[in-house]
Design a protein around this motif. Structure first.
Motif, short mmCIF file in Angstrom:
data_model
loop_
_atom_site.label_atom_id
_atom_site.label_comp_id
_atom_site.label_asym_id
_atom_site.label_seq_id
_atom_site.Cartn_x
_atom_site.Cartn_y
_atom_site.Cartn_z
N UNK A 57 6.36 7.92 -9.91
CA UNK A 57 7.78 8.99 -9.65
C UNK A 57 7.03 9.81 -10.09
N UNK A 58 5.78 9.31 -10.93
CA UNK A 58 5.34 10.70 -11.48
C UNK A 58 3.19 10.28 -11.68
N UNK A 59 3.16 10.40 -9.92
CA UNK A 59 1.52 10.75 -10.00
C UNK A 59 0.78 11.04 -10.88
N UNK A 60 -0.36 10.29 -11.11
CA UNK A 60 -1.54 10.86 -12.14
C UNK A 60 -2.48 11.34 -11.75
N UNK A 61 -3.01 11.64 -9.89
CA UNK A 61 -3.73 11.81 -9.39
C UNK A 61 -3.14 13.49 -8.62
N UNK A 62 -4.10 14.05 -9.16
CA UNK A 62 -3.76 15.58 -8.60
C UNK A 62 -3.24 15.67 -7.07
N UNK A 63 -1.91 16.37 -7.36
CA UNK A 63 -1.48 16.46 -5.44
C UNK A 63 -1.29 15.54 -5.07
N UNK A 71 2.17 8.70 -2.82
CA UNK A 71 2.12 8.10 -4.51
C UNK A 71 2.83 6.81 -4.33
N UNK A 72 2.98 6.43 -3.36
CA UNK A 72 3.40 4.70 -3.25
C UNK A 72 1.81 4.05 -3.25
N UNK A 73 1.01 4.54 -2.21
CA UNK A 73 -0.78 3.99 -2.44
C UNK A 73 -1.10 3.69 -2.97
N UNK A 74 -1.35 4.87 -4.02
CA UNK A 74 -1.68 4.95 -4.85
C UNK A 74 -1.02 4.11 -6.10
N UNK A 127 -5.98 -3.88 1.82
CA UNK A 127 -6.83 -2.92 1.65
C UNK A 127 -6.88 -1.68 0.73
N UNK A 128 -5.41 -1.46 0.60
CA UNK A 128 -5.49 -0.55 -0.60
C UNK A 128 -6.23 -0.52 -1.86
N UNK A 129 -6.33 -1.72 -2.48
CA UNK A 129 -7.02 -2.00 -3.87
C UNK A 129 -8.39 -2.03 -3.17
N UNK A 130 -9.27 -2.53 -2.39
CA UNK A 130 -10.48 -2.50 -2.60
C UNK A 130 -10.47 -0.70 -2.03
#
Length: 543
Positions: free
Chosen positions: A121-127, A135-138, A294-297
């Motif tokens: 809901x509040x992504x820390x990654x810019x953009x 956002x879900x993947x991150x 895969x997302x984690x690594x």
């Protein structure tokens, strides 16, 4: 001090015991007398540490991970903890359950839903757009980064150091023993005792913070289940019950008490996870588990070294940005646990090789963490709505979980279960799991603190062990009373400040092990005994 210890029937090092207890009592008294100034002091200290030294925490854990992998895959990995003829005391399954329940089982229950939803809901990654697929993947990647390999690195390094020096060098069961290559016989003097006191105080405050988080989650669950108002009085009552359960397990001892609670609780947690998998979007979650690996690594190299360097140039960041409240807090909090978890892990890892120890402690719990977050995190985000199209289709039902998290992080797990059948039953089971996880952590910590004071792996007198169990509950109670409704923020402030000296101490453990490894006579088949002075051997093995 020795005369007083004898009169009280204690079997411990009087200096370490009374100095540790004295500092703890002084801190509790200061909080009770002047909570405002103490809170302001910790807030200022935390801001300085995060702004100036956040990079040090993030870099340090990566260096520790690299060292552990080197130790495992080099020729040193063949060294058996306890000697060539030593064999493990616990089966692989019991070893894993004790690792997990004493480690971060508590944290997964608290953050299993709340952390992925927070980053979603509040992504820390810019953009990155909130609630989007990106956002879900991150969100899932960041959550596992915080509680996967890097968290277990913080536990594994002191654990390996304890096991190596206590079993191989036959040194006392104390934090100072790890620094034998650097300090020599000075580990028995004022320097060594100071190190031991820091380790004990760090453990007490780390566990107290966890007890504070645990009671807040149980309180939120009881409010959702029975309508009881979640406030300080309820949380103090919950804490009293948890402390009583922990003290009962302390009296029972490690093999019967902690092992039994660990096995029961991990079975209940796994059953809860399977319930969510089978009653939720099963196919979506099975695909999510595979994709999450895969997302984690894929994201791990970036996340592991990302330290929000541009935060100082952005508005409303206080100069340290998002990571000060998340990654740096996690590492500072986790490292305060590390003497306790490290020694606990060392105690149950007798007979394993360095390679078995490192790979087991790093990867087995981390893989479980990944599956846990894949099931709970993806379930929560799908219920909340991923992407504009899904959220538009859901209408007013979209955002239910993220709204609950924004209102109350401890309530997140219980709001999540409202989307599943048998809601009240599952919420009740979740409360029991959380309670046992936190009681297990408390009783494990009390047993370990007692060992650190006495320098012996043998259980001390019952009243001596109970003292530490009650102390952890008392510190947690005072912190909660002082913090009131701002409990989580206050706990973050305290633990970040306490964590800095412990972090430095654990970094020096790595240096000590490097020095010791260089003195080893390594043969891939037969590991020679290191050259240890006779007086160090006389302390007896920690077994």
């Amino acid at each position: 001090m020795k005369a007083l210890a004898d009169r009280l029937g204690l079997r411990t090092d009087p200096t370490i015991f009374f100095v540790s207890a004295g500092f703890m009592i002084l801190f509790v008294a200061a909080l009770a007398i002047a909570p405002g100034p103490i809170n302001e002091l910790f807030a200022a200290a935390r801001s300085w540490i995060v702004a100036k030294l956040g990079w040090f925490f993030i870099l340090g854990v990566n260096v520790w991970l690299g060292f552990l992998l080197f130790a495992a895959f080099s020729s040193y990995g063949h060294i058996r903890l306890g000697g060539p003829s030593a064999r493990p005391e616990y089966s692989g399954l019991s070893w894993f359950t004790m690792l997990f329940a004493g480690g971060i089982g508590t944290v997964l229950m608290f953050w299993g839903v709340a952390e992925p939803i927070s980053h979603f809901s509040t992504p820390p990654i810019t953009g990155v757009e909130p609630y989007s697929e990106e956002a879900a993947n991150y969100a899932i990647s960041i959550a596992i980064y915080h509680l996967g390999l890097h968290t277990w690195t913080i536990f594994a390094l002191p654990g390996l150091a304890f096991a190596y020096f206590i079993y191989r060098y036959k040194l006392p069961v104390r934090v100072s023993s790890v620094f034998w290559p650097l300090l020599g016989t000075r580990i028995y003097g004022p320097i060594g005792k100071t190190i031991d006191v820091f380790g004990i105080l760090g453990t007490i405050f780390g566990v107290a913070v966890s007890l504070g988080l645990g009671t807040s989650q149980i309180g939120a669950g009881l409010e959702a289940l029975f309508g009881w108002p979640d406030g300080v009085p309820l949380r103090i009552a919950i804490l009293a019950v948890l402390t009583a359960v922990a003290v009962g397990s302390i009296v029972a001892g490690l093999d019967s008490g902690v092992k039994l609670l660990s096995n029961i609780n991990i079975a209940m947690a796994v059953a809860l996870m399977i319930f969510v998998l089978l009653t939720g979007s099963t196919l979506f979650l099975l695909r999510g588990i595979v994709q999450t690996f895969g997302l984690y690594f894929e994201n791990l190299p970036h996340l592991a070294f990302w330290n929000d360097m541009m935060a100082g140039y952005l508005p409303d960041t206080d100069g340290w940005g998002w990571q000060g409240s998340w990654t740096v807090f996690y590492w500072a909090w986790t490292v305060t646990w590390s003497p306790f978890i490290g020694l606990f892990v060392a105690r149950i890892s007798y007979g394993r090789t360095i390679r078995e120890f490192v790979l087991g402690v790093l990867f087995a719990p981390s893989m479980f963490t990944l599956v846990w977050f894949a099931i709970f995190g993806w379930s929560a985000m799908s219920i909340d709505g991923i992407g504009d199209a899904m959220r538009n289709q859901m209408g007013d039902d979209a955002g239910r979980i993220s709204e609950a998290v924004s209102n109350s992080i401890p309530l997140a797990m219980f709001a999540f279960f409202e989307s599943f059948p048998a809601t009240q039953l599952i919420q009740g089971i979740a409360i029991v799991i959380v309670a046992i996880f936190f009681a297990t952590s408390s009783d494990s910590a009390s047993l370990v603190v007692d060992m650190l004071c006495s320098g012996s792996p043998d259980a001390g007198p019952v009243h001596q062990r109970v003292f530490w169990g009650l102390s952890e509950g008392l510190v947690a109670a005072i912190l909660m009373i002082m913090a009131g409704d701002q409990a989580l923020e206050a706990l973050q402030q305290v633990i970040t400040v306490v964590g800095l000296p412990i972090f430095i101490m654990v970094s020096m453990m790595m240096v000590s092990m490097i020095v010791a490894f260089r003195r080893e006579g390594i043969d891939r088949v037969d590991i020679d005994e290191p050259d240890i002075p006779d007086h160090a051997r006389d302390t007896g093995p920690a077994k």
